[in-house]
Design a protein around this motif. Structure first.
Motif, PDB file in Angstrom:
ATOM      1  N   PHE A 222       0.917  -1.221  -0.136  1.00 51.50           N
ATOM      2  CA  PHE A 222       0.317   0.053   0.375  1.00 51.50           C
ATOM      3  C   PHE A 222       1.013   1.503   0.123  1.00 51.50           C
ATOM      4  CE2 PHE A 222      -3.124   3.500   1.983  1.00 51.50           C
ATOM      5  CZ  PHE A 222      -3.229   3.343   1.780  1.00 51.50           C
ATOM      6  N   GLY A 223       1.603   1.273   0.452  1.00 46.11           N
ATOM      7  CA  GLY A 223       2.939   1.693   0.591  1.00 46.11           C
ATOM      8  C   GLY A 223       3.182   2.600  -0.351  1.00 46.11           C
ATOM      9  N   SER A 224       3.720   1.550  -1.554  1.00 45.55           N
ATOM     10  CA  SER A 224       4.012   1.396  -2.938  1.00 45.55           C
ATOM     11  C   SER A 224       3.392   2.476  -3.755  1.00 45.55           C
ATOM     12  CB  SER A 224       4.636   0.551  -3.336  1.00 45.55           C
ATOM     13  OG  SER A 224       5.513  -0.217  -1.905  1.00 45.55           O
ATOM     14  N   ILE A 225       2.349   1.612  -3.631  1.00 49.55           N
ATOM     15  CA  ILE A 225       1.630   2.764  -4.167  1.00 49.55           C
ATOM     16  C   ILE A 225       0.847   3.911  -4.305  1.00 49.55           C
ATOM     17  CG2 ILE A 225      -1.127   2.513  -4.940  1.00 49.55           C
ATOM     18  CD1 ILE A 225      -1.638  -0.312  -4.105  1.00 49.55           C
ATOM     19  N   ILE A 226       0.519   4.376  -2.561  1.00 48.11           N
ATOM     20  CA  ILE A 226       1.155   5.755  -2.279  1.00 48.11           C
ATOM     21  C   ILE A 226       2.033   7.055  -2.433  1.00 48.11           C
ATOM     22  CG2 ILE A 226       0.451   7.301  -0.613  1.00 48.11           C
ATOM     23  CD1 ILE A 226      -1.667   6.185  -0.916  1.00 48.11           C
ATOM     24  N   ILE A 227       3.227   6.029  -3.014  1.00 47.99           N
ATOM     25  CA  ILE A 227       3.954   6.453  -3.094  1.00 47.99           C
ATOM     26  C   ILE A 227       4.449   6.851  -4.847  1.00 47.99           C
ATOM     27  CG2 ILE A 227       7.025   6.606  -3.596  1.00 47.99           C
ATOM     28  CD1 ILE A 227       7.219   5.400  -1.155  1.00 47.99           C
ATOM     29  N   THR A 228       3.940   5.672  -5.322  1.00 47.04           N
ATOM     30  CA  THR A 228       3.621   5.971  -7.518  1.00 47.04           C
ATOM     31  C   THR A 228       2.429   6.953  -7.377  1.00 47.04           C
ATOM     32  OG1 THR A 228       4.526   3.289  -7.614  1.00 47.04           O
ATOM     33  CG2 THR A 228       3.072   4.419  -8.820  1.00 47.04           C
ATOM     34  N   LEU A 229       1.425   7.058  -6.954  1.00 45.38           N
ATOM     35  CA  LEU A 229       0.319   7.914  -6.936  1.00 45.38           C
ATOM     36  C   LEU A 229       1.307   9.021  -6.997  1.00 45.38           C
ATOM     37  CD1 LEU A 229      -2.666   6.169  -5.551  1.00 45.38           C
ATOM     38  CD2 LEU A 229      -2.273   6.157  -8.307  1.00 45.38           C
ATOM     39  N   ASN A 230       1.698   9.771  -5.637  1.00 46.54           N
ATOM     40  CA  ASN A 230       2.284  10.787  -5.748  1.00 46.54           C
ATOM     41  C   ASN A 230       3.500  11.260  -6.770  1.00 46.54           C
ATOM     42  OD1 ASN A 230       2.941  13.072  -3.566  1.00 46.54           O
ATOM     43  ND2 ASN A 230       5.423  11.679  -4.271  1.00 46.54           N
ATOM     44  N   SER A 231       3.902   9.940  -7.158  1.00 44.69           N
ATOM     45  CA  SER A 231       5.074  10.554  -8.325  1.00 44.69           C
ATOM     46  C   SER A 231       4.322  11.107  -9.476  1.00 44.69           C
ATOM     47  CB  SER A 231       5.935   9.011  -8.427  1.00 44.69           C
ATOM     48  OG  SER A 231       6.626   9.441  -9.684  1.00 44.69           O
ATOM     49  N   LYS A 232       3.434  10.347  -9.975  1.00 49.33           N
ATOM     50  CA  LYS A 232       2.941  10.467 -11.227  1.00 49.33           C
ATOM     51  C   LYS A 232       1.915  11.890 -11.387  1.00 49.33           C
ATOM     52  CE  LYS A 232       2.050   7.506 -14.251  1.00 49.33           C
ATOM     53  NZ  LYS A 232       3.114   7.700 -15.141  1.00 49.33           N
TER      54      LYS A 232
ATOM     55  N   GLY B  16      16.245   9.877 -12.041  1.00 46.51           N
ATOM     56  CA  GLY B  16      15.804  10.148 -13.409  1.00 46.51           C
ATOM     57  C   GLY B  16      14.673  10.274 -13.628  1.00 46.51           C
ATOM     58  N   SER B  17      14.012   9.893 -13.170  1.00 47.72           N
ATOM     59  CA  SER B  17      12.124   9.335 -13.912  1.00 47.72           C
ATOM     60  C   SER B  17      10.927  10.796 -13.112  1.00 47.72           C
ATOM     61  CB  SER B  17      11.367   8.303 -13.365  1.00 47.72           C
ATOM     62  OG  SER B  17      11.648   8.132 -12.348  1.00 47.72           O
ATOM     63  N   GLN B  18      11.866  11.963 -12.164  1.00 41.60           N
ATOM     64  CA  GLN B  18      11.370  12.831 -11.710  1.00 41.60           C
ATOM     65  C   GLN B  18      11.651  14.619 -12.338  1.00 41.60           C
ATOM     66  OE1 GLN B  18       8.796  11.096  -9.280  1.00 41.60           O
ATOM     67  NE2 GLN B  18       9.174   9.670 -10.016  1.00 41.60           N
ATOM     68  N   PRO B  19      10.568  15.126 -12.139  1.00 41.82           N
ATOM     69  CA  PRO B  19      10.709  16.273 -12.344  1.00 41.82           C
ATOM     70  C   PRO B  19      11.612  17.650 -11.492  1.00 41.82           C
ATOM     71  CG  PRO B  19       8.798  16.423 -12.628  1.00 41.82           C
ATOM     72  CD  PRO B  19       9.160  15.268 -12.097  1.00 41.82           C
ATOM     73  N   PRO B  20      13.091  17.643 -12.125  1.00 41.28           N
ATOM     74  CA  PRO B  20      14.044  18.119 -11.540  1.00 41.28           C
ATOM     75  C   PRO B  20      13.285  19.601 -10.384  1.00 41.28           C
ATOM     76  CG  PRO B  20      14.403  18.636 -13.675  1.00 41.28           C
ATOM     77  CD  PRO B  20      13.197  18.266 -13.547  1.00 41.28           C
TER      78      PRO B  20
END
Length: 227
Positions: free
Chosen positions: A121-131, A197-201
């Motif tokens: 569940f923590g990974s899902i939250i982090i992924t949604l936050n990243s997206k 590398g997958s996130q905005p600077p």
């Protein structure tokens, strides 16, 4: 300049040639095949022995563990993702934490399920936050990176259990605190190195903060474990 009239004599008489209908037509028609394509057709995982498939997957998992031990900004872990390593680490950590709960007289099930809920569940939250912040990482890539980077904390859990059996009192707590802090920092650093590398600077700090909390909760569970 040659004209159609000049070329017509060379084809004179062709209209008078006839082929009997009962004449057999024989021959082979072959289509050239590229050698690389032939090799790809010959090599297929469906025809691969089960032993070779298992060894190939184990080598891939071991290679990702090496990437976590020596983290650097590399997209290989993101491209060739799998969930075997995270599942193995999650089960191992949950079983180690479950032992303490059973010895204290309470049921071990909730803590075992608690580890799974926190990790997935923590990974899902982090992924949604990243997206939402404009990241390009996918759901399964995030699970792969966050799951593999639990390895330092899993090793810390094993070390803490050994320390609890050999040391007591403040010395035991000090050693366990040092081990957990070091593994927590290593997990956070490794995961951010892969995900940077997958996130905005200009939004990397907003992505790192949930990752920090994610590994902090797991580290706190390890530190507060008591057999």
């Amino acid at each position: 300049m040659a004209t159609a009239a000049d070329a017509s004599p060379s084809f004179a008489g062709l209209s008078d040639i006839s082929i009997p209908e009962d004449t057999p037509v024989e021959g082979d028609i072959t289509v050239p095949v590229d050698s690389s394509r032939r090799e790809d057709d010959e090599f297929s995982t469906l025809d691969e022995p089960v032993k070779e498939t298992i060894l190939r997957d184990l080598r891939a998992v071991g290679k990702k563990f090496v990437h976590v031990l020596y983290p650097k900004q590399n997209s290989e872990l993101l491209q060739d993702w799998d969930l075997w390593g995270p599942l193995l680490l999650c089960v191992t950590l949950a079983l180690l934490l479950q032992g303490g709960a059973a010895k204290n007289g309470s049921q071990g099930g909730p803590q075992f399920a608690e580890v799974f809920v926190i990790i997935w569940f923590g990974s899902i939250i982090i992924t949604l936050n990243s997206k939402l912040l404009g990241g390009t990482i996918s759901f399964f890539q995030s699970l792969c990176v966050l799951g593999y980077c639990i390895m330092p904390l899993t090793v810390a859990m094993v070390v803490c259990r050994l320390v609890l059996f050999s040391l007591t009192g403040k010395v035991s707590f000090a050693v366990r605190l040092a081990v957990v802090v070091a593994s927590f920092g290593w997990s956070t650093f490794a995961s951010t190195a892969f995900l940077a590398g997958s996130q905005p600077p200009n939004r990397k700090g907003l992505v790192v903060y949930p990752v920090f909390l994610f590994y902090f909760v797991i580290g706190w569970m390890i530190l507060t474990f008591s057999p």
